[in-house]
Design a protein around this motif. Structure first.
Motif, PDB file in Angstrom:
ATOM      1  N   THR A 261       0.820  -1.213   0.000  1.00 41.13           N
ATOM      2  CA  THR A 261       0.000   0.000   0.000  1.00 41.13           C
ATOM      3  C   THR A 261       0.853   1.262   0.000  1.00 41.13           C
ATOM      4  O   THR A 261       0.308   2.370   0.012  1.00 41.13           O
ATOM      5  N   LEU A 262       2.180   1.118  -0.023  1.00 41.09           N
ATOM      6  CA  LEU A 262       3.074   2.262   0.170  1.00 41.09           C
ATOM      7  C   LEU A 262       3.941   2.588  -1.036  1.00 41.09           C
ATOM      8  O   LEU A 262       4.661   3.593  -1.004  1.00 41.09           O
ATOM      9  N   GLY A 263       3.902   1.793  -2.086  1.00 42.57           N
ATOM     10  CA  GLY A 263       4.834   2.029  -3.179  1.00 42.57           C
ATOM     11  C   GLY A 263       6.259   1.858  -2.677  1.00 42.57           C
ATOM     12  O   GLY A 263       6.590   0.835  -2.084  1.00 42.57           O
ATOM     13  N   ASP A 264       7.084   2.879  -2.870  1.00 42.13           N
ATOM     14  CA  ASP A 264       8.472   2.829  -2.406  1.00 42.13           C
ATOM     15  C   ASP A 264       8.661   3.489  -1.045  1.00 42.13           C
ATOM     16  O   ASP A 264       9.793   3.559  -0.546  1.00 42.13           O
ATOM     17  N   ALA A 265       7.596   3.982  -0.438  1.00 39.83           N
ATOM     18  CA  ALA A 265       7.714   4.673   0.846  1.00 39.83           C
ATOM     19  C   ALA A 265       8.036   3.682   1.961  1.00 39.83           C
ATOM     20  O   ALA A 265       7.673   2.507   1.889  1.00 39.83           O
ATOM     21  N   ASN A 266       8.711   4.168   2.995  1.00 40.21           N
ATOM     22  CA  ASN A 266       9.103   3.319   4.123  1.00 40.21           C
ATOM     23  C   ASN A 266       8.966   4.107   5.425  1.00 40.21           C
ATOM     24  O   ASN A 266       9.972   4.448   6.063  1.00 40.21           O
ATOM     25  N   PRO A 267       7.724   4.383   5.855  1.00 37.24           N
ATOM     26  CA  PRO A 267       7.535   5.154   7.079  1.00 37.24           C
ATOM     27  C   PRO A 267       7.926   4.329   8.307  1.00 37.24           C
ATOM     28  O   PRO A 267       7.959   3.098   8.243  1.00 37.24           O
ATOM     29  N   PRO A 268       8.219   4.990   9.442  1.00 38.02           N
ATOM     30  CA  PRO A 268       8.584   4.252  10.661  1.00 38.02           C
ATOM     31  C   PRO A 268       7.509   3.284  11.123  1.00 38.02           C
ATOM     32  O   PRO A 268       7.814   2.224  11.666  1.00 38.02           O
ATOM     33  N   GLU A 269       6.255   3.646  10.944  1.00 36.23           N
ATOM     34  CA  GLU A 269       5.145   2.748  11.262  1.00 36.23           C
ATOM     35  C   GLU A 269       4.028   2.998  10.265  1.00 36.23           C
ATOM     36  O   GLU A 269       3.883   4.096   9.726  1.00 36.23           O
ATOM     37  N   ASN A 270       3.241   1.962  10.029  1.00 36.89           N
ATOM     38  CA  ASN A 270       2.104   2.120   9.129  1.00 36.89           C
ATOM     39  C   ASN A 270       1.101   1.003   9.382  1.00 36.89           C
ATOM     40  O   ASN A 270       1.469  -0.170   9.480  1.00 36.89           O
ATOM     41  N   PHE A 271      -0.160   1.382   9.508  1.00 37.50           N
ATOM     42  CA  PHE A 271      -1.233   0.431   9.783  1.00 37.50           C
ATOM     43  C   PHE A 271      -2.432   0.760   8.892  1.00 37.50           C
ATOM     44  O   PHE A 271      -3.272   1.576   9.258  1.00 37.50           O
ATOM     45  N   PRO A 272      -2.504   0.169   7.691  1.00 42.06           N
ATOM     46  CA  PRO A 272      -3.643   0.436   6.817  1.00 42.06           C
ATOM     47  C   PRO A 272      -4.966   0.129   7.514  1.00 42.06           C
ATOM     48  O   PRO A 272      -5.050  -0.750   8.376  1.00 42.06           O
ATOM     49  N   ALA A 273      -6.018   0.860   7.120  1.00 38.73           N
ATOM     50  CA  ALA A 273      -7.290   0.749   7.835  1.00 38.73           C
ATOM     51  C   ALA A 273      -8.480   0.443   6.948  1.00 38.73           C
ATOM     52  O   ALA A 273      -9.271  -0.440   7.253  1.00 38.73           O
ATOM     53  N   GLU A 274      -8.644   1.169   5.859  1.00 42.89           N
ATOM     54  CA  GLU A 274      -9.855   1.026   5.048  1.00 42.89           C
ATOM     55  C   GLU A 274      -9.487   0.777   3.594  1.00 42.89           C
ATOM     56  O   GLU A 274      -8.493   1.308   3.087  1.00 42.89           O
ATOM     57  N   ILE A 275     -10.299  -0.048   2.909  1.00 38.66           N
ATOM     58  CA  ILE A 275     -10.116  -0.307   1.485  1.00 38.66           C
ATOM     59  C   ILE A 275     -11.468  -0.236   0.801  1.00 38.66           C
ATOM     60  O   ILE A 275     -12.471  -0.727   1.324  1.00 38.66           O
ATOM     61  N   GLN A 276     -11.517   0.436  -0.349  1.00 38.03           N
ATOM     62  CA  GLN A 276     -12.747   0.553  -1.120  1.00 38.03           C
ATOM     63  C   GLN A 276     -12.410   0.540  -2.609  1.00 38.03           C
ATOM     64  O   GLN A 276     -11.278   0.827  -3.007  1.00 38.03           O
ATOM     65  N   ILE A 277     -13.403   0.210  -3.411  1.00 38.99           N
ATOM     66  CA  ILE A 277     -13.247   0.186  -4.860  1.00 38.99           C
ATOM     67  C   ILE A 277     -14.271   1.119  -5.477  1.00 38.99           C
ATOM     68  O   ILE A 277     -15.393   1.254  -4.971  1.00 38.99           O
ATOM     69  N   SER A 278     -13.879   1.802  -6.540  1.00 40.44           N
ATOM     70  CA  SER A 278     -14.814   2.692  -7.211  1.00 40.44           C
ATOM     71  C   SER A 278     -15.948   1.874  -7.829  1.00 40.44           C
ATOM     72  O   SER A 278     -15.758   0.713  -8.208  1.00 40.44           O
ATOM     73  N   PRO A 279     -17.150   2.437  -7.930  1.00 41.98           N
ATOM     74  CA  PRO A 279     -18.293   1.677  -8.449  1.00 41.98           C
ATOM     75  C   PRO A 279     -18.087   1.125  -9.858  1.00 41.98           C
ATOM     76  O   PRO A 279     -18.677   0.104 -10.206  1.00 41.98           O
ATOM     77  N   ASP A 280     -17.228   1.798 -10.663  1.00 39.61           N
ATOM     78  CA  ASP A 280     -16.977   1.294 -12.013  1.00 39.61           C
ATOM     79  C   ASP A 280     -15.940   0.169 -12.030  1.00 39.61           C
ATOM     80  O   ASP A 280     -15.634  -0.389 -13.087  1.00 39.61           O
ATOM     81  N   GLY A 281     -15.364  -0.158 -10.861  1.00 39.14           N
ATOM     82  CA  GLY A 281     -14.424  -1.266 -10.772  1.00 39.14           C
ATOM     83  C   GLY A 281     -13.041  -0.981 -11.311  1.00 39.14           C
ATOM     84  O   GLY A 281     -12.222  -1.899 -11.439  1.00 39.14           O
ATOM     85  N   ARG A 282     -12.715   0.295 -11.578  1.00 39.58           N
ATOM     86  CA  ARG A 282     -11.441   0.628 -12.221  1.00 39.58           C
ATOM     87  C   ARG A 282     -10.337   0.993 -11.235  1.00 39.58           C
ATOM     88  O   ARG A 282      -9.153   0.919 -11.578  1.00 39.58           O
ATOM     89  N   PHE A 283     -10.713   1.400 -10.008  1.00 34.75           N
ATOM     90  CA  PHE A 283      -9.714   1.888  -9.064  1.00 34.75           C
ATOM     91  C   PHE A 283     -10.000   1.366  -7.657  1.00 34.75           C
ATOM     92  O   PHE A 283     -11.161   1.284  -7.248  1.00 34.75           O
ATOM     93  N   VAL A 284      -8.926   1.019  -6.956  1.00 28.73           N
ATOM     94  CA  VAL A 284      -9.005   0.617  -5.555  1.00 28.73           C
ATOM     95  C   VAL A 284      -8.234   1.637  -4.729  1.00 28.73           C
ATOM     96  O   VAL A 284      -7.178   2.128  -5.145  1.00 28.73           O
ATOM     97  N   TYR A 285      -8.779   1.937  -3.549  1.00 32.80           N
ATOM     98  CA  TYR A 285      -8.155   2.901  -2.646  1.00 32.80           C
ATOM     99  C   TYR A 285      -7.962   2.259  -1.274  1.00 32.80           C
ATOM    100  O   TYR A 285      -8.793   1.457  -0.833  1.00 32.80           O
TER     101      TYR A 285
END
Length: 371
Positions: A261-285
């Motif tokens: 979920t971070l690409g090339d980023a490397n933060p000291p801590e990270n805890f993803p929380a929510e995931i959703q998809i656009s209604p057209d099915g083209r993008f996830v966030y």
């Protein structure tokens, strides 16, 4: 209970939920489309503590969210879902023992409490509807409850509880939903590193599959692709999304691609929380707590693969939840530690998010949900 709340205090302290696309929006006095939102915040976490249950409006042109009122005395409302006709809102009461509260929202800006009912579990953190039942994922007890619903929308008694078993740590059921076919119940458990699939017959859950994921992934939430053939499982403890193929006939997942979920980023801590998809099915966030961003992925191969596009600052700290507005042109982020709801512009054609265009203060905010 103290052990679990201490861990949650670490992740969320220092301060439908889900994707809903509304139709038939009313027009404001200025001719702009407006819609109703409900906001949940934590009244027992802090300082500063949150106000609890609030109502508001959103102007679809400017994206501006305005808080209009609320219902006092609601403890830790952390997730919302709605009856099919939109007359009833159900809220988790993330306490121990846990409860669910039903609100009549026929008059959207004047919600009225109908009743509350125990879930026979601790700290329910997610709820959803399945026919004439209400399903609750109980975080601290690591269980899934099935509650009956009365004819007027009030919450009835629990008719079944499925208890999970942890994977070297306590189980933590974090989400429970119905699959797109409407046949199966899917529960995501962070402590068991598993996604469970159940059938539901006469209110009783029967396990059909336990998809065991890598140790320490900490799956938190998932989102199904609109085609019903894939799901995207968000790992809170390893900052990963697992793409899983879904067989609705057999009621089984098969794990596939894993992507950060971070690409090339490397933060000291990270805890993803929510995931959703656009209604057209083209993008996830997906939201990143620690990196303080929303990750954007492009969906390829009819849902089978994700490609990382970018991360966009969430506008605050600890983005616990986000949701797309009714037009798809705004994303509303609950930045829990910052105590703000920020709205980010979104281009529906490219899926790209822009930097925060505005915010409103809500201490310890957990969720914003469109009616």
């Amino acid at each position: 209970m103290a052990k679990q709340l201490n861990r949650r205090s670490f992740l969320g302290a220092a301060g439908v939920g889900g994707l809903v696309m509304a139709t038939g929006l009313p027009a404001s006095a200025h001719g702009r489309a407006v819609s109703t939102v409900y906001i949940g915040s934590f009244t027992s976490w802090g300082p500063p503590v949150g106000p609890g249950f609030q109502a508001g409006t959103v102007d679809s042109a400017s994206g501006k969210l305005t808080i209009t009122g609320g219902v006092p005395g609601i403890v830790d409302p952390s997730w919302f879902t709605y009856s099919r006709d939109g007359r009833i809102l159900y809220s988790t009461i993330e306490s121990d023992p846990g409860k669910v509260t039903a609100f009549n929202v026929t008059d959207p800006q004047k919600p009225r409490v109908l009743n509350s009912a125990p879930v026979k579990g601790a700290a329910p953190t997610h709820i959803s509807l399945h026919g004439r039942y209400l399903l609750a994922a109980n975080y601290s007890s690591g269980s899934v409850s099935v509650l009956s619903l009365q004819g007027d929308g009030r919450v009835g008694p629990v008719v079944d509880v499925a208890q999970h078993v942890g994977n070297g740590r306590d189980p933590h059921a974090h989400q429970v939903v119905t699959d797109p076919s409407g046949k199966w119940i899917v529960a995501v458990d962070l402590g068991a590193d598993s996604v469970y699939v159940y059938s539901l017959d006469s209110g009783k859950l029967k396990q059909n599959q336990q998809l065991k994921l890598p140790d320490g992934l900490g799956p938190r939430h998932l989102a199904f692709h609109p085609n019903g053939r894939y799901a995207y499982i968000l790992g809170e403890l390893r900052s990963e999304v697992t793409v899983a193929a879904w067989d609705p006939a057999a009621g089984r997942f098969t794990a596939g691609q894993v992507i950060s979920t971070l690409g090339d980023a490397n933060p000291p801590e990270n805890f993803p929380a929510e995931i959703q998809i656009s209604p057209d099915g083209r993008f996830v966030y997906a939201s990143n707590r620690g990196h303080e961003s929303i990750a954007t992925f492009a969906v390829g191969e009819q849902g089978k693969r994700l490609s990382f596009m970018s991360t966009t600052p969430s506008g605050g700290s600890w983005p616990r939840h986000f949701t797309l507005g009714p037009t798809g042109r705004w994303v509303y982020v609950s930045n829990q530690r910052a105590g703000t709801i920020n709205w980010l512009p979104r281009d529906p054609a490219t899926g790209k998010l822009g930097t925060s265009a505005g915010s409103v203060a809500v201490n310890n905010v957990g969720i914003v949900s469109f009616k």
